[in-house]
Motif scaffolding. Structure first.
Motif, PDB file in Angstrom:
ATOM      1  N   ASP A  82      48.935 -40.573  76.674  1.00  0.00           N
ATOM      2  CA  ASP A  82      48.298 -39.691  77.644  1.00  0.00           C
ATOM      3  C   ASP A  82      48.846 -38.274  77.619  1.00  0.00           C
ATOM      4  OD1 ASP A  82      46.611 -41.750  79.067  1.00  0.00           O
ATOM      5  OD2 ASP A  82      48.591 -42.635  79.338  1.00  0.00           O
ATOM      6  N   ALA A  83      50.069 -38.103  77.137  1.00  0.00           N
ATOM      7  CA  ALA A  83      50.680 -36.772  77.115  1.00  0.00           C
ATOM      8  C   ALA A  83      51.558 -36.624  75.879  1.00  0.00           C
ATOM      9  CB  ALA A  83      51.515 -36.539  78.380  1.00  0.00           C
ATOM     10  N   LEU A  84      51.391 -35.505  75.193  1.00  0.00           N
ATOM     11  CA  LEU A  84      52.235 -35.150  74.058  1.00  0.00           C
ATOM     12  C   LEU A  84      52.970 -33.868  74.395  1.00  0.00           C
ATOM     13  CD1 LEU A  84      53.202 -35.277  71.049  1.00  0.00           C
ATOM     14  CD2 LEU A  84      51.136 -33.943  70.495  1.00  0.00           C
ATOM     15  N   VAL A  85      54.290 -33.898  74.306  1.00  0.00           N
ATOM     16  CA  VAL A  85      55.117 -32.709  74.510  1.00  0.00           C
ATOM     17  C   VAL A  85      55.821 -32.415  73.188  1.00  0.00           C
ATOM     18  CG1 VAL A  85      57.007 -31.654  75.786  1.00  0.00           C
ATOM     19  CG2 VAL A  85      55.456 -33.251  76.946  1.00  0.00           C
ATOM     20  N   VAL A  86      55.459 -31.299  72.571  1.00  0.00           N
ATOM     21  CA  VAL A  86      56.050 -30.921  71.285  1.00  0.00           C
ATOM     22  C   VAL A  86      57.239 -30.007  71.567  1.00  0.00           C
ATOM     23  CG1 VAL A  86      55.665 -29.805  69.070  1.00  0.00           C
ATOM     24  CG2 VAL A  86      53.843 -31.160  70.116  1.00  0.00           C
ATOM     25  N   ASN A  87      58.415 -30.601  71.579  1.00  0.00           N
ATOM     26  CA  ASN A  87      59.629 -29.885  71.970  1.00  0.00           C
ATOM     27  C   ASN A  87      60.590 -29.632  70.816  1.00  0.00           C
ATOM     28  OD1 ASN A  87      61.938 -29.139  73.939  1.00  0.00           O
ATOM     29  ND2 ASN A  87      62.746 -30.933  72.863  1.00  0.00           N
ATOM     30  N   HIS A  88      60.472 -30.383  69.738  1.00  0.00           N
ATOM     31  CA  HIS A  88      61.453 -30.278  68.653  1.00  0.00           C
ATOM     32  C   HIS A  88      61.347 -28.924  67.950  1.00  0.00           C
ATOM     33  CE1 HIS A  88      57.916 -31.112  66.231  1.00  0.00           C
ATOM     34  NE2 HIS A  88      58.608 -30.712  65.169  1.00  0.00           N
ATOM     35  N   GLY A  89      62.390 -28.550  67.274  1.00  0.00           N
ATOM     36  CA  GLY A  89      62.379 -27.302  66.510  1.00  0.00           C
ATOM     37  C   GLY A  89      63.788 -26.913  66.102  1.00  0.00           C
ATOM     38  N   ILE A  90      63.858 -26.017  65.132  1.00  0.00           N
ATOM     39  CA  ILE A  90      65.154 -25.511  64.692  1.00  0.00           C
ATOM     40  C   ILE A  90      65.187 -23.995  64.842  1.00  0.00           C
ATOM     41  CG2 ILE A  90      65.653 -27.410  63.118  1.00  0.00           C
ATOM     42  CD1 ILE A  90      64.656 -25.659  60.814  1.00  0.00           C
ATOM     43  N   TRP A  91      66.380 -23.493  65.115  1.00  0.00           N
ATOM     44  CA  TRP A  91      66.640 -22.061  65.219  1.00  0.00           C
ATOM     45  C   TRP A  91      67.879 -21.775  64.386  1.00  0.00           C
ATOM     46  CZ3 TRP A  91      70.734 -19.318  67.889  1.00  0.00           C
ATOM     47  CH2 TRP A  91      70.545 -17.930  67.974  1.00  0.00           C
ATOM     48  N   PRO A  92      67.712 -21.340  63.133  1.00  0.00           N
ATOM     49  CA  PRO A  92      68.888 -21.020  62.317  1.00  0.00           C
ATOM     50  C   PRO A  92      69.736 -19.967  63.013  1.00  0.00           C
ATOM     51  CG  PRO A  92      66.926 -21.132  60.956  1.00  0.00           C
ATOM     52  CD  PRO A  92      66.462 -21.185  62.384  1.00  0.00           C
ATOM     53  N   ALA A  93      70.975 -20.309  63.322  1.00  0.00           N
ATOM     54  CA  ALA A  93      71.792 -19.470  64.199  1.00  0.00           C
ATOM     55  C   ALA A  93      72.250 -18.168  63.555  1.00  0.00           C
ATOM     56  CB  ALA A  93      73.005 -20.265  64.677  1.00  0.00           C
ATOM     57  N   GLU A  94      72.408 -18.158  62.255  1.00  0.00           N
ATOM     58  CA  GLU A  94      72.928 -16.965  61.597  1.00  0.00           C
ATOM     59  C   GLU A  94      71.874 -15.867  61.515  1.00  0.00           C
ATOM     60  OE1 GLU A  94      74.918 -15.629  57.284  1.00  0.00           O
ATOM     61  OE2 GLU A  94      74.358 -17.718  57.672  1.00  0.00           O
ATOM     62  N   ASP A  95      72.266 -14.638  61.857  1.00  0.00           N
ATOM     63  CA  ASP A  95      71.361 -13.496  61.705  1.00  0.00           C
ATOM     64  C   ASP A  95      71.118 -13.239  60.219  1.00  0.00           C
ATOM     65  OD1 ASP A  95      71.373 -13.211  64.422  1.00  0.00           O
ATOM     66  OD2 ASP A  95      72.632 -11.420  64.460  1.00  0.00           O
ATOM     67  N   VAL A  96      69.841 -13.173  59.825  1.00  0.00           N
ATOM     68  CA  VAL A  96      69.502 -12.953  58.419  1.00  0.00           C
ATOM     69  C   VAL A  96      68.419 -11.881  58.324  1.00  0.00           C
ATOM     70  CG1 VAL A  96      68.683 -13.979  56.269  1.00  0.00           C
ATOM     71  CG2 VAL A  96      70.023 -15.355  57.871  1.00  0.00           C
ATOM     72  N   PRO A  97      68.724 -10.715  57.749  1.00  0.00           N
ATOM     73  CA  PRO A  97      67.690  -9.694  57.539  1.00  0.00           C
ATOM     74  C   PRO A  97      66.600 -10.238  56.623  1.00  0.00           C
ATOM     75  CG  PRO A  97      69.888  -8.799  57.161  1.00  0.00           C
ATOM     76  CD  PRO A  97      70.039 -10.280  57.267  1.00  0.00           C
ATOM     77  N   ILE A  98      65.395  -9.733  56.779  1.00  0.00           N
ATOM     78  CA  ILE A  98      64.267 -10.253  56.035  1.00  0.00           C
ATOM     79  C   ILE A  98      64.480 -10.181  54.531  1.00  0.00           C
ATOM     80  CG2 ILE A  98      63.074  -8.021  56.148  1.00  0.00           C
ATOM     81  CD1 ILE A  98      61.487 -11.566  56.061  1.00  0.00           C
ATOM     82  N   GLU A  99      65.143  -9.114  54.043  1.00  0.00           N
ATOM     83  CA  GLU A  99      65.311  -8.976  52.592  1.00  0.00           C
ATOM     84  C   GLU A  99      66.328  -9.962  52.024  1.00  0.00           C
ATOM     85  OE1 GLU A  99      68.172  -5.840  54.324  1.00  0.00           O
ATOM     86  OE2 GLU A  99      66.251  -6.809  54.815  1.00  0.00           O
ATOM     87  N   LEU A 100      67.106 -10.591  52.900  1.00  0.00           N
ATOM     88  CA  LEU A 100      68.105 -11.560  52.447  1.00  0.00           C
ATOM     89  C   LEU A 100      67.731 -13.003  52.763  1.00  0.00           C
ATOM     90  CD1 LEU A 100      71.423  -9.711  53.432  1.00  0.00           C
ATOM     91  CD2 LEU A 100      70.240  -9.713  51.218  1.00  0.00           C
ATOM     92  N   MET A 101      66.676 -13.198  53.518  1.00  0.00           N
ATOM     93  CA  MET A 101      66.288 -14.554  53.900  1.00  0.00           C
ATOM     94  C   MET A 101      65.773 -15.307  52.671  1.00  0.00           C
ATOM     95  SD  MET A 101      63.727 -15.851  56.933  1.00  0.00           S
ATOM     96  CE  MET A 101      64.853 -15.179  58.181  1.00  0.00           C
ATOM     97  N   THR A 102      66.286 -16.502  52.476  1.00  0.00           N
ATOM     98  CA  THR A 102      65.877 -17.287  51.320  1.00  0.00           C
ATOM     99  C   THR A 102      64.526 -17.951  51.574  1.00  0.00           C
ATOM    100  OG1 THR A 102      66.952 -19.306  52.096  1.00  0.00           O
ATOM    101  CG2 THR A 102      68.284 -17.763  50.762  1.00  0.00           C
ATOM    102  N   GLU A 103      63.834 -18.216  50.505  1.00  0.00           N
ATOM    103  CA  GLU A 103      62.573 -18.949  50.614  1.00  0.00           C
ATOM    104  C   GLU A 103      62.826 -20.342  51.180  1.00  0.00           C
ATOM    105  OE1 GLU A 103      58.887 -20.573  47.822  1.00  0.00           O
ATOM    106  OE2 GLU A 103      60.287 -19.071  47.029  1.00  0.00           O
ATOM    107  N   GLU A 104      63.966 -20.928  50.845  1.00  0.00           N
ATOM    108  CA  GLU A 104      64.306 -22.258  51.355  1.00  0.00           C
ATOM    109  C   GLU A 104      64.389 -22.254  52.884  1.00  0.00           C
ATOM    110  OE1 GLU A 104      67.798 -25.680  50.892  1.00  0.00           O
ATOM    111  OE2 GLU A 104      68.101 -23.673  50.079  1.00  0.00           O
ATOM    112  N   GLN A 105      65.075 -21.248  53.465  1.00  0.00           N
ATOM    113  CA  GLN A 105      65.163 -21.183  54.919  1.00  0.00           C
ATOM    114  C   GLN A 105      63.786 -20.997  55.537  1.00  0.00           C
ATOM    115  OE1 GLN A 105      68.162 -18.655  56.784  1.00  0.00           O
ATOM    116  NE2 GLN A 105      66.758 -18.144  58.457  1.00  0.00           N
ATOM    117  N   TRP A 106      63.020 -20.066  54.975  1.00  0.00           N
ATOM    118  CA  TRP A 106      61.681 -19.782  55.489  1.00  0.00           C
ATOM    119  C   TRP A 106      60.832 -21.048  55.518  1.00  0.00           C
ATOM    120  CZ3 TRP A 106      58.854 -15.947  57.709  1.00  0.00           C
ATOM    121  CH2 TRP A 106      57.462 -16.016  57.620  1.00  0.00           C
ATOM    122  N   ARG A 107      60.788 -21.745  54.402  1.00  0.00           N
ATOM    123  CA  ARG A 107      59.942 -22.928  54.298  1.00  0.00           C
ATOM    124  C   ARG A 107      60.460 -24.075  55.164  1.00  0.00           C
ATOM    125  NH1 ARG A 107      55.905 -22.488  50.921  1.00  0.00           N
ATOM    126  NH2 ARG A 107      55.937 -20.908  49.267  1.00  0.00           N
TER     127      ARG A 107
END
Length: 259
Positions: A82-107
């Motif tokens: 009767d009810a679905l609550v989508v609560n899961h998720g990850i937040w990579p804690a380390e600050d990563v500028p866009i030019e240094l973010m790996t494709e692995e982290q993004w995906r």
């Protein structure tokens, strides 16, 4: 919520665990997923009445197939959804500028925070359409879906673009699903927390520089408790919210005003 069944993802700790407790206290049978925290999940199951009324399901959530599997397990255990609550998720804690973010982290962030949600919602909607109305307190609604986004999904978050993108997508998904599903009796809404006192945020909030700066930006003057997020989620899954559809409920102490 007597007679109703809820599935809460990422339910072993933090916001998810408090949501499990509130739904169980409101009379629902609750299934919730966990990935690693087996002992915490078992303790929560015992606290909320045992497997007859509260079931912990170990499930990785990275693909649509994972989402389908979790919904299937919950329905197999309790016979309906009767009810679905989508609560899961990850937040990579380390600050990563866009030019240094790996494709692995993004995906990886997109896989957990977004790809799995597609499978969860797809299977949940199919189940809600097949079954009859809620057993007790029927207001004509066939089901409720609540997606947990974030203030980052509305204002962005520098150095965490992967996370912000997924949370913004959940807001768009909420609005799209509402337009599609409200005429079919399924209410879809979103809760967008700001900073909350959880294990995930504990290190940042305890930082002598970041912690005070974060609290200074919240008009209420503190971060939220997990119950202050779980409460609005429960409300959105009851007939009291029967005329609310496609909304983003901001629960952030006034830090981000969007309306």
């Amino acid at each position: 919520m007597d007679g109703k069944v809820a599935l809460i993802t990422g339910g072993s700790r933090g916001i998810g665990a408090e949501t499990v407790r509130l739904f169980a206290a409101a009379g629902a049978r609750v299934a919730f997923s966990y990935r690693k925290a087996k002992e915490q999940a078992q303790a929560l199951t015992d606290e909320c009445g045992g497997p007859a009324s509260c079931l912990a399901i170990e499930q990785d959530l990275r693909t649509p197939a994972d989402g389908h599997a979790l919904v299937g397990a919950a329905v197999k255990a309790f016979g309906r959804l009767d009810a679905l609550v989508v609560n899961h998720g990850i937040w990579p804690a380390e600050d990563v500028p866009i030019e240094l973010m790996t494709e692995e982290q993004w995906r990886n962030t997109i896989a957990v925070n977004l790809d799995s949600v597609f499978g969860l919602v797809q299977s949940a909607v199919g189940q809600m359409q097949l079954q009859g109305p809620p057993a007790i307190g029927d207001d004509g609604t066939k089901g409720y879906i609540v997606l947990i986004s974030s203030t980052a999904g509305q204002r962005g978050e520098a150095m965490h673009v992967d996370y912000a993108v997924t949370k913004g997508a959940l807001i768009s998904l909420t609005k799209s699903l509402s337009s599609e599903l409200a005429p079919r009796g399924i209410r879809v809404n979103c809760v967008a927390p700001g900073w909350v006192a959880t294990d995930m945020s504990a290190e940042t909030l305890a930082d002598p520089e970041a912690g005070p700066r974060i609290r200074a930006g919240i008009p209420v003057g503190r971060v939220a408790t997990t119950k202050e997020i779980a409460g609005p989620v429960l409300f959105l899954c009851t007939p009291l919210a029967g005329f609310i559809s496609g909304e983003v409920v901001n629960v952030n102490g006034g830090a981000v005003l969007v309306g």
